[in-house]
Design a protein around this motif. Structure first.
Motif, PDB file in Angstrom:
ATOM      1  N   ARG A 106       0.842  -1.200   0.000  1.00 55.94           N
ATOM      2  CA  ARG A 106       0.000   0.000   0.000  1.00 55.94           C
ATOM      3  C   ARG A 106       0.880   1.255   0.000  1.00 55.94           C
ATOM      4  O   ARG A 106       1.885   1.334   0.692  1.00 55.94           O
ATOM      5  CB  ARG A 106      -0.900  -0.008   1.235  1.00 55.94           C
ATOM      6  CG  ARG A 106      -1.911   1.126   1.284  1.00 55.94           C
ATOM      7  CD  ARG A 106      -2.962   0.857   2.353  1.00 55.94           C
ATOM      8  NE  ARG A 106      -3.874   1.994   2.492  1.00 55.94           N
ATOM      9  CZ  ARG A 106      -3.733   2.944   3.412  1.00 55.94           C
ATOM     10  NH1 ARG A 106      -2.725   2.867   4.283  1.00 55.94           N
ATOM     11  NH2 ARG A 106      -4.573   3.945   3.482  1.00 55.94           N
ATOM     12  N   VAL A 107       0.479   2.240  -0.801  1.00 60.11           N
ATOM     13  CA  VAL A 107       1.195   3.499  -0.892  1.00 60.11           C
ATOM     14  C   VAL A 107       0.346   4.585  -0.256  1.00 60.11           C
ATOM     15  O   VAL A 107      -0.864   4.674  -0.489  1.00 60.11           O
ATOM     16  CB  VAL A 107       1.483   3.864  -2.362  1.00 60.11           C
ATOM     17  CG1 VAL A 107       2.273   5.177  -2.450  1.00 60.11           C
ATOM     18  CG2 VAL A 107       2.251   2.750  -3.044  1.00 60.11           C
ATOM     19  N   THR A 108       0.954   5.430   0.562  1.00 64.90           N
ATOM     20  CA  THR A 108       0.213   6.507   1.208  1.00 64.90           C
ATOM     21  C   THR A 108       0.879   7.859   0.917  1.00 64.90           C
ATOM     22  O   THR A 108       2.071   7.933   0.603  1.00 64.90           O
ATOM     23  CB  THR A 108       0.156   6.313   2.730  1.00 64.90           C
ATOM     24  OG1 THR A 108       1.494   6.359   3.261  1.00 64.90           O
ATOM     25  CG2 THR A 108      -0.505   4.991   3.085  1.00 64.90           C
ATOM     26  N   PHE A 109       0.066   8.900   1.022  1.00 63.52           N
ATOM     27  CA  PHE A 109       0.542  10.268   0.818  1.00 63.52           C
ATOM     28  C   PHE A 109      -0.055  11.158   1.912  1.00 63.52           C
ATOM     29  O   PHE A 109      -0.721  12.152   1.636  1.00 63.52           O
ATOM     30  CB  PHE A 109       0.120  10.798  -0.552  1.00 63.52           C
ATOM     31  CG  PHE A 109       0.551   9.951  -1.717  1.00 63.52           C
ATOM     32  CD1 PHE A 109       1.827  10.075  -2.237  1.00 63.52           C
ATOM     33  CD2 PHE A 109      -0.317   9.022  -2.288  1.00 63.52           C
ATOM     34  CE1 PHE A 109       2.237   9.297  -3.310  1.00 63.52           C
ATOM     35  CE2 PHE A 109       0.077   8.246  -3.360  1.00 63.52           C
ATOM     36  CZ  PHE A 109       1.360   8.378  -3.876  1.00 63.52           C
ATOM     37  N   HIS A 110       0.185  10.787   3.159  1.00 60.94           N
ATOM     38  CA  HIS A 110      -0.446  11.480   4.271  1.00 60.94           C
ATOM     39  C   HIS A 110      -0.071  12.964   4.282  1.00 60.94           C
ATOM     40  O   HIS A 110       1.098  13.338   4.178  1.00 60.94           O
ATOM     41  CB  HIS A 110      -0.054  10.834   5.599  1.00 60.94           C
ATOM     42  CG  HIS A 110      -0.606   9.453   5.777  1.00 60.94           C
ATOM     43  ND1 HIS A 110      -1.946   9.153   5.584  1.00 60.94           N
ATOM     44  CD2 HIS A 110      -0.006   8.278   6.134  1.00 60.94           C
ATOM     45  CE1 HIS A 110      -2.141   7.867   5.798  1.00 60.94           C
ATOM     46  NE2 HIS A 110      -0.991   7.313   6.133  1.00 60.94           N
ATOM     47  N   HIS A 111      -1.102  13.802   4.425  1.00 63.42           N
ATOM     48  CA  HIS A 111      -0.952  15.259   4.538  1.00 63.42           C
ATOM     49  C   HIS A 111      -0.350  15.885   3.278  1.00 63.42           C
ATOM     50  O   HIS A 111       0.225  16.978   3.344  1.00 63.42           O
ATOM     51  CB  HIS A 111      -0.104  15.631   5.761  1.00 63.42           C
ATOM     52  CG  HIS A 111      -0.606  15.042   7.050  1.00 63.42           C
ATOM     53  ND1 HIS A 111      -1.883  15.284   7.519  1.00 63.42           N
ATOM     54  CD2 HIS A 111      -0.010  14.213   7.953  1.00 63.42           C
ATOM     55  CE1 HIS A 111      -2.047  14.640   8.658  1.00 63.42           C
ATOM     56  NE2 HIS A 111      -0.939  13.972   8.934  1.00 63.42           N
ATOM     57  N   HIS A 112      -0.515  15.222   2.143  1.00 63.02           N
ATOM     58  CA  HIS A 112       0.057  15.812   0.924  1.00 63.02           C
ATOM     59  C   HIS A 112      -0.633  17.113   0.552  1.00 63.02           C
ATOM     60  O   HIS A 112      -0.044  17.976  -0.107  1.00 63.02           O
ATOM     61  CB  HIS A 112       0.000  14.817  -0.244  1.00 63.02           C
ATOM     62  CG  HIS A 112      -1.356  14.647  -0.852  1.00 63.02           C
ATOM     63  ND1 HIS A 112      -2.250  13.689  -0.441  1.00 63.02           N
ATOM     64  CD2 HIS A 112      -1.973  15.315  -1.861  1.00 63.02           C
ATOM     65  CE1 HIS A 112      -3.350  13.768  -1.172  1.00 63.02           C
ATOM     66  NE2 HIS A 112      -3.211  14.747  -2.037  1.00 63.02           N
ATOM     67  N   GLU A 113      -1.883  17.279   0.996  1.00 60.64           N
ATOM     68  CA  GLU A 113      -2.576  18.532   0.680  1.00 60.64           C
ATOM     69  C   GLU A 113      -1.960  19.714   1.428  1.00 60.64           C
ATOM     70  O   GLU A 113      -1.890  20.832   0.901  1.00 60.64           O
ATOM     71  CB  GLU A 113      -4.079  18.411   0.983  1.00 60.64           C
ATOM     72  CG  GLU A 113      -4.471  18.412   2.446  1.00 60.64           C
ATOM     73  CD  GLU A 113      -4.280  17.077   3.153  1.00 60.64           C
ATOM     74  OE1 GLU A 113      -4.766  16.933   4.288  1.00 60.64           O
ATOM     75  OE2 GLU A 113      -3.622  16.181   2.568  1.00 60.64           O
ATOM     76  N   VAL A 114      -1.494  19.460   2.656  1.00 63.95           N
ATOM     77  CA  VAL A 114      -0.848  20.525   3.446  1.00 63.95           C
ATOM     78  C   VAL A 114       0.507  20.874   2.839  1.00 63.95           C
ATOM     79  O   VAL A 114       0.849  22.049   2.640  1.00 63.95           O
ATOM     80  CB  VAL A 114      -0.689  20.081   4.913  1.00 63.95           C
ATOM     81  CG1 VAL A 114       0.035  21.160   5.708  1.00 63.95           C
ATOM     82  CG2 VAL A 114      -2.040  19.766   5.528  1.00 63.95           C
ATOM     83  N   VAL A 115       1.288  19.833   2.536  1.00 59.94           N
ATOM     84  CA  VAL A 115       2.599  20.049   1.926  1.00 59.94           C
ATOM     85  C   VAL A 115       2.437  20.697   0.551  1.00 59.94           C
ATOM     86  O   VAL A 115       3.168  21.626   0.184  1.00 59.94           O
ATOM     87  CB  VAL A 115       3.355  18.709   1.811  1.00 59.94           C
ATOM     88  CG1 VAL A 115       4.659  18.881   1.025  1.00 59.94           C
ATOM     89  CG2 VAL A 115       3.633  18.147   3.195  1.00 59.94           C
ATOM     90  N   GLY A 116       1.454  20.221  -0.208  1.00 56.48           N
ATOM     91  CA  GLY A 116       1.225  20.770  -1.547  1.00 56.48           C
ATOM     92  C   GLY A 116       0.808  22.232  -1.522  1.00 56.48           C
ATOM     93  O   GLY A 116       1.210  23.015  -2.394  1.00 56.48           O
ATOM     94  N   ALA A 117       0.016  22.609  -0.517  1.00 52.70           N
ATOM     95  CA  ALA A 117      -0.394  24.007  -0.400  1.00 52.70           C
ATOM     96  C   ALA A 117       0.819  24.897  -0.166  1.00 52.70           C
ATOM     97  O   ALA A 117       0.949  25.976  -0.762  1.00 52.70           O
ATOM     98  CB  ALA A 117      -1.396  24.169   0.736  1.00 52.70           C
TER      99      ALA A 117
END
Length: 495
Positions: A325-336
């Motif tokens: 399984r691949v995860t991208f936790h909090h990528h929306e915060v980092v991306g912002a």
């Protein structure tokens, strides 16, 4: 002016193929431009100077596109231009005079008259050096592409096309008047302009132009951020921004403009399968544009940038868990944060930077909605947090569904239909866009007997949360709730 599609160019709506007959081409051109240009041509000719309609207006008129502002070129130097238009133009401005350009307006038509010129960059310069020329052909050979190196002399209406721009226009091809290496060396921004014209007009870069653009992409480092921003903006609001983005990535231009975008091309191996983030983001961009059109929206720079960059945080947050399984936790915060940094570096206006980064931060919020389990207070918070970006957030969230599972896609669409209906109902009842606490700052001070300061702000935030949780309250109930909160906080009228 209406547009008809050129065959073989999907996603574009340029008009019918222009004829090769030059007289007919000129007639078509002058059926779309204001007669003021002919009048101005007579004025320059009487004084012994050349004048020609040139560049984008000629190209767009021959394509049947709507022509707005008119660009002209002349052998008269800027000071002489000012003398020649004195008493004829309704308004004159000289903000571009250092680059040989005089702007003017006549009967509501805006024109720019520029002295024959060439521009070039020294190896480390961020600003072009401008030299005045003496002939129209000399001016045209320095233009970026052949389709922009056509002119019509005034007042004779003689069509000047020394580099085959009309043929390239008909073929949907972008070539440079001379060697592309010389053109891109003179002004490296032309590399970005080629990509932008491809997206804007649906044209293809000639093979030698592609090769030179790729080989010389690093020259973009000497171009100012503001000039790159302006080209990127035009690309993003074009009919097919995906085409431009793909060209930037494929030709190695993106690392000097939006380096976060090619980094989304994450490697997918047999053990850790997940969607290609880059391809997903391009699909979201396409779907956002489709929704834009279906909702009657104009091309929206903020929405399109957010669609392209909403997942730029994924490469930095990717993690592999047991079971593949691949995860991208909090990528929306980092991306912002990444979006904010990149767009700030490109000198986008603060409101654009803040709006795009806010949309990136909020783009996953809806996925907690499930089958409509949110309370009305949660829906209020969703709408309030989005604020003036709510309509764009609706579009972005819907566009972010790229699953091929029809059942899953339909369920997501139904859920978003539901939340939009609920927001609409609450908005009618409560004016969601302007939610305020039931007590303002002055009332809080009066009720609690306190002076302006941090304590008022703390009380105000509590009352706002109460308003979001419960909806509107009667004044007496709101005052009682405030007093109860104050007692719990140890705040009395003697404070």
């Amino acid at each position: 002016m209406s547009n008809t599609a050129l065959p073989g160019r999907t996603g574009q709506t340029p008009p019918a193929e222009p004829t090769a007959d030059r007289r007919e081409a000129v007639a078509r051109l002058f059926s779309t431009v204001d007669e003021s240009v002919a009048e101005l041509g007579e004025r320059f000719a009487a004084a012994g100077y050349e004048l020609a309609l040139v560049g984008g207006p000629v190209r767009d008129a021959l394509l049947g596109r709507e022509v707005h502002d008119l660009d002209l070129t002349t052998d008269a130097v800027p000071q002489r231009i000012l003398e020649l238009v004195d008493g004829w133009a309704d308004a004159v401005w000289t903000v571009g005079i250092d680059f040989g350009t005089v702007g003017l307006r006549r009967k509501g038509v805006q024109l720019e008259v520029t002295t024959y010129r060439s521009e070039s960059y020294s190896p480390k310069s961020r600003k072009p050096e401008v030299d005045y020329g003496t002939s129209l052909d000399e001016d045209l050979v320095r233009r970026d592409f052949t389709v922009n190196a056509m002119a019509v002399r005034l007042p004779s209406r003689e069509f000047a096309d020394p580099f085959g721009g009309l043929d390239d226009l008909r073929a949907g091809r972008l070539r440079t008047p001379g060697l592309p290496e010389d053109s891109f060396s003179d002004d490296p921004l032309r590399i970005m302009r080629g990509v932008r014209f491809a997206a804007q007009l649906g044209f293809e870069l000639a093979p030698e132009v592609r090769e030179a653009a790729s080989a010389m992409a690093d020259r973009l480092k000497i171009v100012s951020a503001e000039r790159i921003r302006d080209e990127l903006t035009k690309l993003m609001v074009s009919p097919a921004p995906r085409l431009g983005v793909e060209l930037m990535v494929d030709l190695g231009i993106a690392p000097y403009v939006l380096p976060e975008v090619p980094k989304m091309r994450l490697e997918i191996d047999e053990h850790h399968r997940h969607k290609d983030v880059y391809e997903h983001s391009l699909t979201v961009l396409d779907q956002a544009i489709d929704l834009e059109r279906s909702r009657g929206m104009e091309p929206d720079l903020v929405l399109r940038l957010a669609a392209l960059m909403h997942d730029v945080g994924k490469p930095k947050t990717r993690a592999f868990e047991s079971g593949g399984r691949v995860t991208f936790h909090h990528h929306e915060v980092v991306g912002a944060s990444m979006s904010k940094s990149r767009l700030s570096a490109l000198r986008f206006p603060k409101d654009v930077v803040n709006d795009v980064s806010t949309l990136v931060a909020l783009h996953l919020r809806f996925h907690g909605y499930g089958k409509g389990e949110w309370t009305d207070s949660a829906v209020r918070r969703y709408a309030r947090d989005a604020g003036h970006l709510l309509e764009r957030l609706h579009v972005l969230t819907r566009a972010d569904c790229t699953t091929r599972n029809r059942r899953k896609a339909a369920a997501l669409a139904r859920a978003y239909d539901d939340i939009e209906r609920r927001i609409g109902r609450l908005a009618e009842e409560e004016e969601l866009n302007s939610i305020r606490p039931d007590l303002d700052g002055n009332e809080i001070q009066r009720i609690l007997g306190i002076k302006p300061g941090p304590l008022v702000g703390k009380a105000y935030r509590y009352m706002l949360e109460l308003r979001l949780e419960n909806g509107p309250m009667e004044k007496e109930a709101a005052e009682a709730a405030l007093r109860d909160w104050a007692r719990e906080q140890g705040i009395g009228e003697e404070s």
